[in-house]
Motif scaffolding. Sequence first.
Motif, mmCIF file in Angstrom:
data_model
loop_
_atom_site.group_PDB
_atom_site.id
_atom_site.type_symbol
_atom_site.label_atom_id
_atom_site.label_comp_id
_atom_site.label_asym_id
_atom_site.label_seq_id
_atom_site.Cartn_x
_atom_site.Cartn_y
_atom_site.Cartn_z
ATOM 1 N N THR A 123 -48.315 114.236 104.475
ATOM 2 C CA THR A 123 -49.199 113.077 104.535
ATOM 3 C C THR A 123 -49.134 112.370 105.876
ATOM 4 N N VAL A 124 -47.921 112.160 106.385
ATOM 5 C CA VAL A 124 -47.773 111.435 107.649
ATOM 6 C C VAL A 124 -48.511 112.116 108.796
ATOM 7 N N PRO A 125 -48.363 113.442 109.016
ATOM 8 C CA PRO A 125 -49.121 114.079 110.096
ATOM 9 C C PRO A 125 -50.636 113.955 109.920
ATOM 10 N N ALA A 126 -51.111 114.032 108.662
ATOM 11 C CA ALA A 126 -52.548 113.906 108.415
ATOM 12 C C ALA A 126 -53.053 112.503 108.757
ATOM 13 N N LEU A 127 -52.280 111.476 108.366
ATOM 14 C CA LEU A 127 -52.681 110.098 108.669
ATOM 15 C C LEU A 127 -52.611 109.816 110.168
ATOM 16 N N ASN A 133 -53.864 104.481 116.433
ATOM 17 C CA ASN A 133 -52.563 103.878 116.770
ATOM 18 C C ASN A 133 -51.627 103.827 115.558
ATOM 19 N N PHE A 134 -51.596 104.910 114.815
ATOM 20 C CA PHE A 134 -50.703 105.043 113.663
ATOM 21 C C PHE A 134 -49.250 104.849 114.109
ATOM 22 N N ALA A 135 -48.481 104.059 113.327
ATOM 23 C CA ALA A 135 -47.102 103.773 113.731
ATOM 24 C C ALA A 135 -46.264 103.352 112.529
ATOM 25 N N ALA A 136 -44.955 103.431 112.706
ATOM 26 C CA ALA A 136 -43.937 102.918 111.775
ATOM 27 C C ALA A 136 -44.058 103.444 110.353
ATOM 28 N N ASN A 165 -66.942 93.604 117.696
ATOM 29 C CA ASN A 165 -66.205 94.737 118.266
ATOM 30 C C ASN A 165 -64.694 94.489 118.288
ATOM 31 N N LYS A 166 -64.239 93.491 117.533
ATOM 32 C CA LYS A 166 -62.819 93.150 117.494
ATOM 33 C C LYS A 166 -62.059 94.125 116.601
ATOM 34 N N VAL A 167 -60.855 94.499 117.023
ATOM 35 C CA VAL A 167 -59.997 95.405 116.262
ATOM 36 C C VAL A 167 -58.804 94.621 115.706
ATOM 37 N N ILE A 168 -58.489 94.813 114.436
ATOM 38 C CA ILE A 168 -57.377 94.129 113.778
ATOM 39 C C ILE A 168 -56.231 95.103 113.571
ATOM 40 N N ARG A 169 -55.004 94.629 113.813
ATOM 41 C CA ARG A 169 -53.823 95.437 113.518
ATOM 42 C C ARG A 169 -53.510 95.300 112.037
#
Length: 210
Positions: A123-127, A133-136, A165-169
């Motif tokens: 799952t982790v590699p697919a996500l 910016n996949f992390a943690a 066009n704003k991106v949310i973490r």
Amino acid sequence: MKHGSTLAVAALVLTAAVSAGCSNSGPSHNAEPGNSVSAARSHLPGAHTPAPTETNPPGDIPDNQAFVVYQPPAGGFTVKVPEGWAHSAQGGTTVFTDKLNRIEIATAGAATAPTVQSVNAQTVPALRQRVANFAAPTASQVTRHAGTAVLLTYQGDSSPDPVTNKVIRDGFERYAFFHQGREVDLTLSGPVHADNVDPWRLVTDSFTWQ
């Protein structure tokens, strides 16, 4: 002559005393009557400072949010979702959204139950390929009313807002439930600083196999 001089001296002393008294009886140039009254009022019994208006940080689900039971057309399980959220479905995936928060429910057949090891390996590699910016990532086994599930928490960037066009973490909680050859992945997401512990727990605890 001495009597006249004495009277003159007495008159001068009396004049000086009257002048001094007048100068002390008037208001002081340094006094601030308004401040004095305010200070006195602040010490009156019952006086208090009004409480500040409460506001929810961006992404917080209101405490008075109502929830309704959702059951997919094919059946198999039920889960509570926030009432009034936008709803869309495509294939085996159903999504509920409202402002900055999102609930995704994906169903699929599975030969075996997911494990912490399988989630980390598959799952982790697919996500990582799908989420910006996949992390943690952190996988663990947890218990909910429906039984055990594998929880994967991670962070990633939201899609850009179509207007600003704003991106949310975002912070993600992905629960993998398994029952009799069927896996349901329940993913809840919202801004990383939002406090949605209670509503997310309500949703995941409400999941029930049928």
